[in-house]
Design an enzyme around this catalytic site. Structure first.
Site, PDB file in Angstrom:
ATOM      1  N   PHE A 141      -8.841   4.930  74.016  1.00 29.56           N
ATOM      2  CA  PHE A 141      -9.116   3.312  73.380  1.00 29.56           C
ATOM      3  C   PHE A 141      -8.943   2.240  74.427  1.00 29.56           C
ATOM      4  O   PHE A 141      -7.990   2.051  75.205  1.00 29.56           O
ATOM      5  CB  PHE A 141      -7.805   3.102  72.347  1.00 29.56           C
ATOM      6  CG  PHE A 141      -7.944   1.850  71.713  1.00 29.56           C
ATOM      7  CD1 PHE A 141      -8.872   1.877  70.442  1.00 29.56           C
ATOM      8  CD2 PHE A 141      -7.667   0.514  72.172  1.00 29.56           C
ATOM      9  CE1 PHE A 141      -9.215   0.556  69.700  1.00 29.56           C
ATOM     10  CE2 PHE A 141      -7.967  -0.492  71.142  1.00 29.56           C
ATOM     11  CZ  PHE A 141      -8.721  -0.360  70.151  1.00 29.56           C
ATOM     12  N   ASP A 226      -6.671   1.653  82.572  1.00 33.64           N
ATOM     13  CA  ASP A 226      -6.630   0.504  81.725  1.00 33.64           C
ATOM     14  C   ASP A 226      -4.965   0.580  81.242  1.00 33.64           C
ATOM     15  O   ASP A 226      -4.512   1.629  80.635  1.00 33.64           O
ATOM     16  CB  ASP A 226      -7.351   1.271  80.322  1.00 33.64           C
ATOM     17  CG  ASP A 226      -6.916   0.304  78.799  1.00 33.64           C
ATOM     18  OD1 ASP A 226      -5.982  -0.666  79.007  1.00 33.64           O
ATOM     19  OD2 ASP A 226      -7.749   0.318  77.941  1.00 33.64           O
ATOM     20  N   LYS A 255      -1.846  -7.266  76.324  1.00 38.95           N
ATOM     21  CA  LYS A 255      -0.637  -6.717  75.437  1.00 38.95           C
ATOM     22  C   LYS A 255       0.825  -7.486  76.172  1.00 38.95           C
ATOM     23  O   LYS A 255       1.110  -8.655  75.844  1.00 38.95           O
ATOM     24  CB  LYS A 255      -0.535  -5.371  75.252  1.00 38.95           C
ATOM     25  CG  LYS A 255      -1.626  -5.066  74.278  1.00 38.95           C
ATOM     26  CD  LYS A 255      -1.176  -3.355  73.573  1.00 38.95           C
ATOM     27  CE  LYS A 255      -2.244  -3.206  72.431  1.00 38.95           C
ATOM     28  NZ  LYS A 255      -3.082  -2.536  72.760  1.00 38.95           N
TER      29      LYS A 255
HETATM   30  C1  LIG Z   1      -4.599  -2.425  72.699  1.00 39.18           C
HETATM   31  C2  LIG Z   1      -5.431  -1.913  73.861  1.00 39.18           C
HETATM   32  C3  LIG Z   1      -6.690  -2.447  73.998  1.00 39.18           C
HETATM   33  C4  LIG Z   1      -7.440  -3.715  73.506  1.00 39.18           C
HETATM   34  O1  LIG Z   1      -6.696  -4.889  73.588  1.00 39.18           O
HETATM   35  P1  LIG Z   1      -7.153  -6.006  72.694  1.00 39.18           P
HETATM   36  O2  LIG Z   1      -6.123  -7.106  73.132  1.00 39.18           O
HETATM   37  O3  LIG Z   1      -6.730  -5.591  71.137  1.00 39.18           O
HETATM   38  O4  LIG Z   1      -8.348  -6.444  72.802  1.00 39.18           O
HETATM   39  C5  LIG Z   1      -7.415  -1.764  75.329  1.00 39.18           C
HETATM   40  N1  LIG Z   1      -6.846  -0.763  75.714  1.00 39.18           N
HETATM   41  C6  LIG Z   1      -5.555  -0.040  75.614  1.00 39.18           C
HETATM   42  C7  LIG Z   1      -5.162   0.895  76.255  1.00 39.18           C
HETATM   43  C8  LIG Z   1      -5.029  -0.710  74.501  1.00 39.18           C
HETATM   44  O5  LIG Z   1      -3.822  -0.328  73.910  1.00 39.18           O
END
Ligand SMILES: *Cc1c(COP(=O)(O)O)cnc(C)c1O
Length: 406
Positions: A141, A226, A255
């Site tokens: 994701f 990521d 986050k």
């Molecule tokens: C939550 C998340 C995203 C997206 O972040 P947003 O602030 O919702 O755009 C991208 N990568 C990972 C691994 C995530 O957990």
């Protein structure tokens, strides 16, 4: 004098909000540490941490102070000018990581969007236009913009929006042979979450990340981590790559970085950053003084031995009790993850029922999360009190008991 608020209730959501979410039945109105109160005054223990965002809980006095102090000085000034909080935060992130330079934005998706565009631009400039392919993992994701959702490995999120971004391949996670078979001299970047978050709190194997690093080097591809969910202290190191001693070329954070104030960051080296020259990429709010002032304070607090060691100790406290609960009620087959990012994998008998566990927990006044249909996820504050952990787990056990005895 402020105007009186119009009363609102949960039913209003179904009338006035675009129906892309299905929030819980109650409306939280206030939080303090790891406790939250709803409109009716009911108090809940928060193990959800705003989905791995409220890294220091709710209303942390030092974050409130950082925000209000900055709010009285300068809210926004645009990227036509720079500002002090941006520069202070960037210097601290650079000092604490592999990176030399930082690009600020407002979310995880934007941090990844910048990372993917930069990887393509770098390859284009250095190696030529044929090198644009991106490899990512099945079930990964990376956000919800069209580029990031296409790089993400869950077609249910990317199908049905017209033509996708081209040149993206998905390989099974933790399968080095599959990555080896997919990578080529046309690959500009390999993108991995060191712990897959949304799809079930699945940590990468050491050999996998080491192998991915070696394959990227061999094929002149950039390695992007990521760390939007697993970074900023959540695992007990400032960033998860530090556990593995595998250093990426680009890292995305968001986050926990803002502790609840929206901010994202892309970290990279001088050499790669040079390919985002003036005018190549941009954002209105990125580097906003309010966001950076809060994130600077988050970083100051999180990147200390007390907090990071505390995360490891709290993990053990959660894990041993969750394993007991899992065994007593036959609910979990495994407790996995690191630090304050914990996945309770449902046993075969309970597969697909993470939502039922979520609902049962809410009825007992404890907030948890799902990570897909088969995993109950906990992403509490890194500084959650032991008393809150124990009280929350007592409530969680009651929820599990009611569910399994129903
Ligand atoms: C939550 C998340 C995203 C997206 O972040 P947003 O602030 O919702 O755009 C991208 N990568 C990972 C691994 C995530 O957990």
């Amino acid at each position: 004098m402020s105007a009186p608020h119009t009363p609102v209730e949960r039913a209003d959501f179904d009338q006035v909000i675009v129906p892309s979410f299905a929030p819980a039945r109650f409306i939280p109105v206030r939080g303090q540490g790891s406790r939250v109160w709803d409109q009716a005054g009911r108090e809940l223990v928060d193990f959800s941490g705003g989905i791995a965002v409220n890294v220091l809980g709710h209303a942390h006095p030092e974050l409130v102070a950082a925000l209000t102090e900055q709010a009285g000085k300068l809210w926004h000034i645009s990227n036509i000018f720079t500002n002090e909080p941006t520069l202070r935060l960037a210097k601290k992130l650079v000092a604490a990581t592999f990176a030399d330079r930082v690009f600020f934005c407002n979310s995880g998706a934007e941090a990844n969007e910048a990372a993917f565009k930069l990887a393509r631009r770098y390859a284009h400039d250095v190696h030529g236009p044929q090198k644009f392919e991106i490899i990512s993992a099945v079930n990964s994701f990376h956000g919800r913009t069209l580029f990031t959702v296409t790089v993400g490995g869950q077609p249910k999120y990317s199908d049905g929006f017209g033509p996708k971004i081209e040149g993206i391949t998905h390989v099974p996670y933790n399968d080095l042979e599959a990555l080896k078979a997919a990578i080529s001299d046309k690959t500009c970047a390999v993108v991995l979450e060191p712990i897959q978050g949304e799809s079930g709190i699945l940590p990468a194997e050491q050999a996998y990340l080491e192998g991915a690093r070696a394959l990227c080097d061999e094929h002149n591809a950039l390695l992007i981590f990521d760390e939007v969910q697993c970074g900023m202290g959540r695992t007990g190191e400032l960033f998860a790559y530090m556990h593995y001693n595998v250093v990426p070329d680009i890292l995305s954070s968001a986050k926990s970085l803002g502790g609840g104030f929206p901010i994202g960051a892309m970290l990279t080296t001088h050499e790669i950053a040079a390919h985002f020259s003036v005018g190549t990429h941009g954002t209105t709010y990125g580097g906003n003084p309010l966001a950076c002032a809060v994130a600077e304070r988050v970083l100051d607090i999180v990147n200390t031995p007390e907090v990071l060691e505390g995360v490891k100790a709290r993990h053990e406290r959660f894990k041993s009790r969750l394993m007991q609960i899992g065994e007593r009620y036959g609910l979990f087959s495994q407790i996995r993850g690191r630090g304050m990012l914990i996945g309770c994998v449902l046993s075969d008998a309970w597969k697909g029922r993470a939502r039922d566990v979520f609902d049962a927990a809410e009825r007992e006044a404890v907030m948890v999360l799902q990570a897909g249909p088969d995993v109950v996820r906990l992403a509490p504050s890194l500084v959650i009190d032991e008393a809150d952990i124990d009280e929350g787990l007592d409530r969680f056990e009651r929820a599990v008991a009611t569910l399994t005895q129903a």
